[in-house]
Design an enzyme around this catalytic site. Structure first.
Site, PDB file in Angstrom:
ATOM      1  N   ARG A  37     -44.740 -12.391  24.587  1.00  0.00           N
ATOM      2  CA  ARG A  37     -43.569 -13.262  25.191  1.00  0.00           C
ATOM      3  C   ARG A  37     -43.538 -12.948  26.602  1.00  0.00           C
ATOM      4  NH1 ARG A  37     -40.293 -17.319  20.731  1.00  0.00           N
ATOM      5  NH2 ARG A  37     -42.108 -18.451  20.118  1.00  0.00           N
ATOM      6  N   LYS A 233     -45.167 -25.213   3.220  1.00  0.00           N
ATOM      7  CA  LYS A 233     -44.928 -26.688   2.681  1.00  0.00           C
ATOM      8  C   LYS A 233     -46.285 -27.639   3.351  1.00  0.00           C
ATOM      9  CE  LYS A 233     -40.427 -26.681   3.234  1.00  0.00           C
ATOM     10  NZ  LYS A 233     -39.349 -27.776   4.036  1.00  0.00           N
ATOM     11  N   GLY A 392     -46.554 -18.299  15.204  1.00  0.00           N
ATOM     12  CA  GLY A 392     -46.286 -17.987  14.165  1.00  0.00           C
ATOM     13  C   GLY A 392     -46.299 -17.117  13.201  1.00  0.00           C
ATOM     14  N   GLY A 415     -44.427 -23.204  16.494  1.00  0.00           N
ATOM     15  CA  GLY A 415     -43.743 -24.647  16.298  1.00  0.00           C
ATOM     16  C   GLY A 415     -44.474 -25.671  17.482  1.00  0.00           C
TER      17      GLY A 415
HETATM   18  C1  3PG Z   1     -39.488 -19.875  18.710  1.00  0.00           C
HETATM   19  O1  3PG Z   1     -39.677 -18.826  18.647  1.00  0.00           O
HETATM   20  O2  3PG Z   1     -39.675 -21.070  17.340  1.00  0.00           O
HETATM   21  C2  3PG Z   1     -38.912 -20.529  20.264  1.00  0.00           C
HETATM   22  O3  3PG Z   1     -39.001 -19.889  21.226  1.00  0.00           O
HETATM   23  C3  3PG Z   1     -38.180 -22.223  20.389  1.00  0.00           C
HETATM   24  O4  3PG Z   1     -37.165 -21.985  19.545  1.00  0.00           O
HETATM   25  P1  3PG Z   1     -36.817 -22.461  18.273  1.00  0.00           P
HETATM   26  O5  3PG Z   1     -37.464 -22.584  17.486  1.00  0.00           O
HETATM   27  O6  3PG Z   1     -35.179 -21.755  17.955  1.00  0.00           O
HETATM   28  O7  3PG Z   1     -36.204 -23.631  18.618  1.00  0.00           O
END
Ligand code: 3PG
Ligand code: MG
Length: 435
Positions: A37, A233, A392, A415
């Site tokens: 990132r 899920k 993710g 997400g």
């Molecule tokens: C993440 O890593 O999912 C993003 O940086 C957003 O963070 P958060 O899910 O804590 O809002």
């Protein structure tokens, strides 16, 4: 395709620019363990510095308490603990004030950025306080300061208007390059623009790249286009299953959510993870695929165990069974060998693949084989097929396995990429100026 203005569309010479990045990077004992990132944010920051902007960088890190706010607010989890009598609000706040300035500070990120950008980046030990404002005021053209963790203020997630004003400070231009946080509607990701506090609002190169690579593949994919979805899920992926089914030719399902699909086909799934309430939804998706002439592929064999490993990476005995014959007292934990081969064949025949979510409990070496096999299959088609990893856990798996440079694109969003793949509008992007 993308109708939002980018940093290229504004004149930033001599201007004070506030840049929202996603520097929420994994850390272990103060050391950054994955800097994807940070590297992803560099093109925008370098561009702004070279163009003579005075750059304020900001980000969140983790899920801290609001230790820099006048009032420290408890989150839902804390409140439950206090209600259950496990602890007190005072104890939680005291612990947060002691641990979080060390654990969730962005100081290590500032240090790394400063190394990568040749000594042009300083760090402010607060967000809207004296240190931040003094350092921002002192910025010269081509210099940057990174503010401390935005979520040390509850006002960040609370979209507090006076916090937005203080955060804007003297900025004339807002740049959002935090793709990983673009699905959040917070002060720094959307409200600062929505309230009209900074009117010139554009995206950076990372957001532009993420959207153009994923957007092009989803909207106009080279075919056959295979989507692979895993993870625990079904409930977390409802819209992405349905949206991708419409776009792809073949939808492959693995991971914990496969068992609800197997149940929907009338199979016994033993003690496997099951989303009872979503069995009907899975039936609908199976019907939808059939009606649309799409291929929906489920595991044909399953690696089972008698229990969930504790700790998660503990040694464990496994037995592989056909997916329609999972014994009543066993749980499915990974895709079996025949399924791995089948999924690899589907990938080998594809021109584009989007993958989100592991195929099994990949934190355990015995139960990681399905996830490794999919990562390997994608690496094997490198150069012949567009391969997109939707962030993710699957991104982490690909990197851990050393396949990172064998993928066309690894998203910096978890997400956020999932919501993008669902076809949702991301608030961090919607708020920006149109072209
Ligand atoms: C993440 O890593 O999912 C993003 O940086 C957003 O963070 P958060 O899910 O804590 O809002
Ligand atoms: Mg998250």
């Amino acid at each position: 395709m993308m109708n939002k203005k980018t940093v290229r569309d504004v004149d930033v010479k001599g201007k004070r620019v506030l840049v929202r990045c996603d520097f929420n990077v994994p850390m272990k004992d103060g050391v950054i363990t994955d800097e994807n990132r940070i590297l992803g944010a560099l093109p925008t920051i370098e561009y702004l510095l070279d163009a003579g902007a005075k750059v304020t960088l900001c980000s969140h890190m983790g899920k801290p308490h609001s230790i820099l706010s006048a009032e420290v607010k408890l989150n839902k989890k804390d409140k439950k603990k206090v209600e259950a009598g496990e602890t007190t609000a005072e104890a939680i706040i005291e612990k947060a004030k002691k641990d979080e300035p060390k654990k969730l500070t962005l100081a290590p990120v500032a240090k790394r950025l400063n190394e990568l950008l040749g000594g042009k980046v300083t760090f402010a030990t607060d967000v809207i306080g004296k240190d931040a404002n003094a350092k921002r005021s002192a910025l010269k053209e081509g210099e940057a300061v990174l503010l401390e963790n935005l979520r040390f203020h509850w006002e960040e997630e609370g979209k507090d208007e006076s916090f937005c004003k203080a955060l804007a400070y003297d900025a004339e231009v807002y740049v959002n390059d935090a793709f990983g946080t673009a699905h959040r509607s917070h002060a720094s990701t959307a409200a600062i623009v929505e309230y009209g506090i900074i009117k010139t609002a554009v995206c950076g190169f990372l957001i532009e790249k993420e959207l153009s690579v994923m957007g092009a593949t989803i909207e106009n994919p080279p075919r056959p286009f295979v989507a692979i979805l895993g993870g625990a899920k079904v409930a977390d992926k409802l819209n992405v299953i349905s949206n991708l089914l419409e776009k792809c030719d073949t939808l492959i399902i693995g991971g914990g959510m496969a068992y609800t699909f197997l149940k929907a086909k009338g199979y016994e799934v033993g003690t496997s993870l099951l989303d009872e309430e979503k069995i009907g939804y899975c039936k609908d998706m199976i019907d939808k695929a059939a009606k649309m002439g799409k291929e929906l592929v489920l595991p044909i064999d399953t690696v089972t165990t008698s229990h969930f490993p504790e700790p998660i990476d503990a040694a464990i005995d496994v037995k592989t069974v056909p997916s329609d014959q999972i014994p009543a007292d066993r749980m499915g934990m990974d895709i079996g060998e025949k399924t791995r081969k089948l999924y690899a064949e589907k990938v080998a025949g594809a021109k584009a693949v989007v993958w989100n979510g592991p195929m099994g409990v990949f934190e355990n070496p015995t139960l990681a084989k399905g996830t490794i096999a999919v990562a390997q299959a994608l690496a094997d088609v490198y150069g012949k097929c567009t391969t997109i990893i939707g962030g993710g856990d699957s991104a982490a798996a690909v990197k851990q396995l050393g396949f990172a440079d064998k993928m066309s694109h690894i998203s910096t969003g978890g997400g956020a990429s999932l919501e993008y793949l669902e076809g949702k509008v991301l608030p961090g992007i919607a708020c920006l100026n149109d072209k």
